[in-house]
Design a protein around this motif. Structure first.
Motif, PDB file in Angstrom:
ATOM      1  N   LEU A  23       0.837  -1.207   0.000  1.00 39.84           N
ATOM      2  CA  LEU A  23       0.000   0.000   0.000  1.00 39.84           C
ATOM      3  C   LEU A  23       0.871   1.255   0.000  1.00 39.84           C
ATOM      4  CD1 LEU A  23      -2.762  -1.082   2.542  1.00 39.84           C
ATOM      5  CD2 LEU A  23      -3.040  -0.741   0.083  1.00 39.84           C
ATOM      6  N   ARG A  24       1.965   1.212   0.752  1.00 39.89           N
ATOM      7  CA  ARG A  24       2.875   2.353   0.792  1.00 39.89           C
ATOM      8  C   ARG A  24       3.471   2.629  -0.581  1.00 39.89           C
ATOM      9  NH1 ARG A  24       4.210   7.289   1.951  1.00 39.89           N
ATOM     10  NH2 ARG A  24       6.439   7.649   2.260  1.00 39.89           N
ATOM     11  N   ASP A  72       2.893   6.165 -12.898  1.00 42.35           N
ATOM     12  CA  ASP A  72       1.583   5.622 -13.269  1.00 42.35           C
ATOM     13  C   ASP A  72       1.581   4.099 -13.123  1.00 42.35           C
ATOM     14  OD1 ASP A  72      -0.884   5.077 -14.265  1.00 42.35           O
ATOM     15  OD2 ASP A  72      -0.464   5.775 -16.313  1.00 42.35           O
ATOM     16  N   LEU A  73       0.829   3.598 -12.138  1.00 40.54           N
ATOM     17  CA  LEU A  73       0.758   2.149 -11.953  1.00 40.54           C
ATOM     18  C   LEU A  73      -0.064   1.463 -13.037  1.00 40.54           C
ATOM     19  CD1 LEU A  73       0.525   1.564  -8.086  1.00 40.54           C
ATOM     20  CD2 LEU A  73       2.500   1.476  -9.599  1.00 40.54           C
ATOM     21  N   ASN A  74      -0.706   2.228 -13.893  1.00 39.28           N
ATOM     22  CA  ASN A  74      -1.352   1.605 -15.059  1.00 39.28           C
ATOM     23  C   ASN A  74      -0.296   1.018 -16.001  1.00 39.28           C
ATOM     24  OD1 ASN A  74      -4.165   2.046 -14.602  1.00 39.28           O
ATOM     25  ND2 ASN A  74      -3.818   4.227 -14.960  1.00 39.28           N
ATOM     26  N   ARG A 110      -8.345  -3.553  -1.113  1.00 37.86           N
ATOM     27  CA  ARG A 110      -7.627  -2.289  -1.227  1.00 37.86           C
ATOM     28  C   ARG A 110      -6.313  -2.473  -1.992  1.00 37.86           C
ATOM     29  NH1 ARG A 110      -7.115   2.518   3.129  1.00 37.86           N
ATOM     30  NH2 ARG A 110      -9.359   2.375   2.816  1.00 37.86           N
ATOM     31  N   LEU A 111      -5.618  -3.560  -1.724  1.00 29.42           N
ATOM     32  CA  LEU A 111      -4.370  -3.844  -2.441  1.00 29.42           C
ATOM     33  C   LEU A 111      -4.626  -4.059  -3.925  1.00 29.42           C
ATOM     34  CD1 LEU A 111      -2.646  -6.244   0.103  1.00 29.42           C
ATOM     35  CD2 LEU A 111      -1.681  -4.098  -0.732  1.00 29.42           C
ATOM     36  N   GLU A 112      -5.637  -4.839  -4.247  1.00 25.76           N
ATOM     37  CA  GLU A 112      -5.920  -5.149  -5.642  1.00 25.76           C
ATOM     38  C   GLU A 112      -6.384  -3.912  -6.412  1.00 25.76           C
ATOM     39  OE1 GLU A 112      -8.553  -8.450  -5.213  1.00 25.76           O
ATOM     40  OE2 GLU A 112      -6.920  -9.864  -4.786  1.00 25.76           O
ATOM     41  N   THR A 113      -7.103  -3.017  -5.718  1.00 27.88           N
ATOM     42  CA  THR A 113      -7.508  -1.764  -6.359  1.00 27.88           C
ATOM     43  C   THR A 113      -6.297  -0.870  -6.601  1.00 27.88           C
ATOM     44  OG1 THR A 113      -9.709  -1.869  -5.339  1.00 27.88           O
ATOM     45  CG2 THR A 113      -8.941   0.286  -6.109  1.00 27.88           C
ATOM     46  N   ALA A 114      -5.432  -0.754  -5.580  1.00 26.97           N
ATOM     47  CA  ALA A 114      -4.261   0.115  -5.695  1.00 26.97           C
ATOM     48  C   ALA A 114      -3.318  -0.356  -6.789  1.00 26.97           C
ATOM     49  CB  ALA A 114      -3.521   0.172  -4.360  1.00 26.97           C
ATOM     50  N   ARG A 138      -9.984  -0.725   6.677  1.00 24.37           N
ATOM     51  CA  ARG A 138      -9.673  -0.866   5.248  1.00 24.37           C
ATOM     52  C   ARG A 138     -10.927  -0.967   4.386  1.00 24.37           C
ATOM     53  NH1 ARG A 138      -4.733   1.113   5.368  1.00 24.37           N
ATOM     54  NH2 ARG A 138      -3.173  -0.254   6.298  1.00 24.37           N
ATOM     55  N   ALA A 139     -12.049  -1.317   5.000  1.00 26.80           N
ATOM     56  CA  ALA A 139     -13.291  -1.429   4.239  1.00 26.80           C
ATOM     57  C   ALA A 139     -13.859  -0.058   3.870  1.00 26.80           C
ATOM     58  CB  ALA A 139     -14.330  -2.225   5.035  1.00 26.80           C
ATOM     59  N   VAL A 140     -13.325   0.998   4.446  1.00 20.82           N
ATOM     60  CA  VAL A 140     -13.752   2.361   4.108  1.00 20.82           C
ATOM     61  C   VAL A 140     -12.727   2.927   3.123  1.00 20.82           C
ATOM     62  CG1 VAL A 140     -14.295   4.659   5.005  1.00 20.82           C
ATOM     63  CG2 VAL A 140     -14.793   2.619   6.383  1.00 20.82           C
ATOM     64  N   PRO A 141     -13.065   3.065   1.850  1.00 23.02           N
ATOM     65  CA  PRO A 141     -12.068   3.435   0.829  1.00 23.02           C
ATOM     66  C   PRO A 141     -11.340   4.743   1.119  1.00 23.02           C
ATOM     67  CG  PRO A 141     -14.106   2.690  -0.200  1.00 23.02           C
ATOM     68  CD  PRO A 141     -14.396   2.820   1.263  1.00 23.02           C
TER      69      PRO A 141
END
Length: 376
Positions: free
Chosen positions: A146-147, A158-160, A183-187, A306-309
């Motif tokens: 996450l960091r 750009d992580l894309n 959260r990790l998979e989204t980031a 973590r469930a709160v974006p």
């Protein structure tokens, strides 16, 4: 001659627990390595050391045979994670004396992956190595993954562009918790999280079971596992939360019998009768805080936050000096988000916990194991 135990039950009844305090005392009395050594010192070729964050560090020796056994467990882990020739793995950890991802690095080479050591690098430099070399796998703690995503945004990276499709996490709870995984998979733009855990004293212990998400599977060829009530030492039944106790079966250079790991798990049985741990490592026995009669585990709190974006980094302070333990949470978020987190904590735990909104980037960041809980 005393006959050896004939059954697992007899083994558990006759053999006492081993604790970390026992090992620390042994090494203090017989420095520097203690007496838990099967062979003469000349047979050992590896020395690793625990982090020492919970007291005196332990030095742990391995023979080439014991080391190879643990590498082979990591080879199995990588195979289950779908990693092999053609993959490029960045190991974003310090390569210091603790066991960490040393085994994973050697296993990565063994399965034909191109391996990049990330020791001695800043976070921006690790990100550039990852992007410029089209790494497909990232190995680090959940917190550090996450960091890195946070640093990428700050640095304009750009992580894309990232080719990372798998993130292998270890070192702290979270990798098997749905909100942390999401959260990790989204980031990381849809990269799949693969959880694992181990200890310097034991080596790799579990790996994710892809067929049953959110569960860790024991390396059953390497360990005899028990789950006990941390207070009484009595066995827990399947489905109850308890402390994981391990006996090493193949790391015979420095064997452990009925070692109390301090890790909290909830055991389940898979359809093929293999042992699983639901939710991964739920926390540590010595991390649990009792607040107004309710057991509060760090992993449970992390899952709620973590469930709160919109919730950012956080820090928990607990004060046990008074008659009742007080728990306070600082959260990088707006006042509205802090109130939402407080509401969810009360609903899930049945506790009113003070949640204070603080400004972004005001709380500490961690490259390895996070230390978010502080005692006053």
């Amino acid at each position: 001659m005393i006959a050896p135990p004939a059954t697992v039950a007899e083994f558990s009844a006759r053999v006492p627990f081993t604790t970390k305090a026992d090992l620390v005392a042994d090494q203090a009395a017989h420095p520097p390595y203690g007496t838990d050594l099967t062979y003469p010192i000349a047979r050992y070729t590896r020395c690793h050391q625990t982090s020492g964050t919970r007291g005196a560090p332990l030095r742990w020796l391995d023979t080439p045979e014991s080391w190879e056994v643990m590498v082979d467990d990591w080879v199995e882990l990588l195979g289950v994670a779908g990693i092999g020739p053609g993959d490029r793995i960045l190991f974003a950890f310090s390569f210091g004396p603790f066991l960490g991802f040393w085994l994973g690095f050697e296993a990565g080479q063994k399965v034909g992956a191109l391996c990049f050591p990330g020791g001695g690098m800043s976070s921006p430099l690790r990100l550039r190595v990852l992007l410029e070399n089209s790494c497909s796998v990232l190995c680090c703690t959940p917190t550090y993954a996450l960091r890195l995503a946070e640093v990428a945004a700050a640095e304009g990276l750009d992580l894309n562009r990232s080719q990372v499709r798998t993130i292998i996490v270890a070192g702290e709870p979270g990798g098997s918790l749905p909100a942390t995984r999401q959260r990790l998979e989204t980031a990381w733009r849809g990269a799949r999280v693969f959880d694992h855990h181990g200890m310097t004293e034991t080596g790799p212990v579990t790996f994710e079971n892809p067929a049953i998400p959110g569960h860790l599977r024991l390396f059953e060829n390497s360990f005899l596992a028990e789950v006990i009530d941390p207070g009484t030492g009595k066995p827990q039944t399947i489905g109850e939360t308890g402390e994981l106790v391990l006996t090493t079966l193949r790391r015979i250079g420095s064997p452990l019998l009925r070692y109390r790991t301090g890790d909290l798990v909830r055991a389940r049985t898979a359809p093929n009768n293999s042992l699983l741990f639901e939710g991964g490592i739920l926390g540590r026995v010595d991390d649990m805080v009792v607040v107004r009669g309710i057991n509060v585990y760090p992993a449970a709190l992390d899952e709620i936050i973590r469930a709160v974006p919109e919730a950012g980094e956080y820090r928990v302070t607990f004060d046990t000096r008074g008659a009742l333990t007080e728990l306070n949470l600082e959260l990088e978020a707006s006042d509205a988000v802090a109130k939402e987190v407080a509401r969810r904590l009360q609903r899930a735990l049945g506790l009113r916990i003070s949640v204070t909104a603080v400004s972004a980037q005001s709380l500490p960041r961690f490259e390895h194991k996070a230390h978010r809980w502080q005692r006053r």
